[in-house]
Design an enzyme around this catalytic site. Sequence first.
Site, PDB file in Angstrom:
ATOM      1  CG  ASP A 110      -4.318  55.419   4.353  1.00  0.00           C
ATOM      2  OD1 ASP A 110      -3.190  54.785   4.921  1.00  0.00           O
ATOM      3  OD2 ASP A 110      -4.474  54.641   3.730  1.00  0.00           O
TER       4      ASP A 110
ATOM      5  CG  HIS B 221       2.598  54.939  12.903  1.00  0.00           C
ATOM      6  ND1 HIS B 221       1.135  55.089  12.025  1.00  0.00           N
ATOM      7  CD2 HIS B 221       2.687  53.663  12.988  1.00  0.00           C
ATOM      8  CE1 HIS B 221       1.414  54.028  11.135  1.00  0.00           C
ATOM      9  NE2 HIS B 221       1.914  52.885  11.755  1.00  0.00           N
TER      10      HIS B 221
ATOM     11  CG  LEU C  15     -14.980  67.107  19.008  1.00  0.00           C
ATOM     12  CD1 LEU C  15     -16.093  67.140  18.014  1.00  0.00           C
ATOM     13  CD2 LEU C  15     -13.430  66.863  18.571  1.00  0.00           C
TER      14      LEU C  15
HETATM   15  C1  FPP Z   1      -2.414  53.975   8.757  1.00  0.00           C
HETATM   16  O1  FPP Z   1      -0.864  54.754   7.913  1.00  0.00           O
HETATM   17  C2  FPP Z   1      -2.380  54.583   9.648  1.00  0.00           C
HETATM   18  C3  FPP Z   1      -3.044  53.951  11.029  1.00  0.00           C
HETATM   19  C4  FPP Z   1      -2.548  52.485  10.944  1.00  0.00           C
HETATM   20  C5  FPP Z   1      -2.177  54.113  12.484  1.00  0.00           C
HETATM   21  C6  FPP Z   1      -3.236  55.705  12.469  1.00  0.00           C
HETATM   22  C7  FPP Z   1      -2.721  56.148  14.038  1.00  0.00           C
HETATM   23  C8  FPP Z   1      -2.354  57.213  14.256  1.00  0.00           C
HETATM   24  C9  FPP Z   1      -2.986  58.136  12.934  1.00  0.00           C
HETATM   25  C10 FPP Z   1      -1.790  57.754  15.053  1.00  0.00           C
HETATM   26  C11 FPP Z   1      -2.696  58.361  16.115  1.00  0.00           C
HETATM   27  C12 FPP Z   1      -3.822  58.259  17.063  1.00  0.00           C
HETATM   28  C13 FPP Z   1      -3.535  58.190  17.979  1.00  0.00           C
HETATM   29  C14 FPP Z   1      -5.034  58.339  18.118  1.00  0.00           C
HETATM   30  C15 FPP Z   1      -3.055  59.125  18.785  1.00  0.00           C
HETATM   31  P1  FPP Z   1      -0.421  53.783   7.557  1.00  0.00           P
HETATM   32  O2  FPP Z   1       0.606  53.550   8.548  1.00  0.00           O
HETATM   33  O3  FPP Z   1      -1.538  53.022   6.737  1.00  0.00           O
HETATM   34  O4  FPP Z   1       0.012  54.472   6.368  1.00  0.00           O
HETATM   35  P2  FPP Z   1       0.642  53.795   4.816  1.00  0.00           P
HETATM   36  O5  FPP Z   1      -0.959  53.585   4.314  1.00  0.00           O
HETATM   37  O6  FPP Z   1       1.458  55.512   4.692  1.00  0.00           O
HETATM   38  O7  FPP Z   1       2.051  53.181   5.023  1.00  0.00           O
END
Ligand code: FPP
Length: 211
Positions: free
Chosen positions: A14, A31, A125
């Site tokens: 997150d 992201h 892993l």
């Molecule tokens: C949460 O942060 C993150 C996500 C919903 C997407 C997770 C994706 C990644 C970590 C990108 C790469 C992943 C892979 C597997 C290549 P948020 O967008 O909710 O952040 P915020 O809470 O600050 O708005």
Amino acid sequence: MSQSPSLHVAIVMDGNGRWAARRGRPRTAGHRAGAEAVRRVVEAAPGLGIGGLTLFAFSADNWSRPPAEVAALMRLFARYLRSETARLREHGVRLELVGRRDRLPAPLVTAIAAAEHATAAGGALHLRLAVDYSARAAIRAGRILPDVDLLIRTGGEQRLSDFLLWECAYAELYFTDTMWPDFGAADVAAAVAEFHSRERRFGGLPDAAAG
Ligand code: FPP
């Protein structure tokens, strides 16, 4: 410090959006930076005694995000799988997608199948990417993963958000304010060290009282 040969660690990644906003950049930049953090953590994991790593990449509830962000995430996942597969193989990582595939874009479904096939023999892993995943739906369908030892959530929130609800019955919970794009090998090592400092009782008594 005694170390279990094969911890199952699960991470709610997150904070990508806030990381980007603080830099005056679009959420998608967060992201993309998050994908770099995924690589760092995956490569550090086997050396920390982690045999299973499950990453929450996209929840079934994330479909409610703006379509442009959802589309960017789907492209990012597909690009990650295509560009990382060789590296995953080199590191002995077996990749598996958990979650629904029937709602994902076709190029992503193809990239998932190719990455799963190419990495199937990996023994260092077991990396599970949870995409279009809902723990409640998984429980109803009887799709249960191994028990989680350590659940990490970055970005300052302290909740499970429909992730591995069954499997986390006895997980140690570790919450950090660090935003996911800033997370790295040292951070996962700190979480694992904290895990080893805790006494897990599984409903029993502390060692000292049990004898
Ligand atoms: C949460 O942060 C993150 C996500 C919903 C997407 C997770 C994706 C990644 C970590 C990108 C790469 C992943 C892979 C597997 C290549 P948020 O967008 O909710 O952040 P915020 O809470 O600050 O708005």
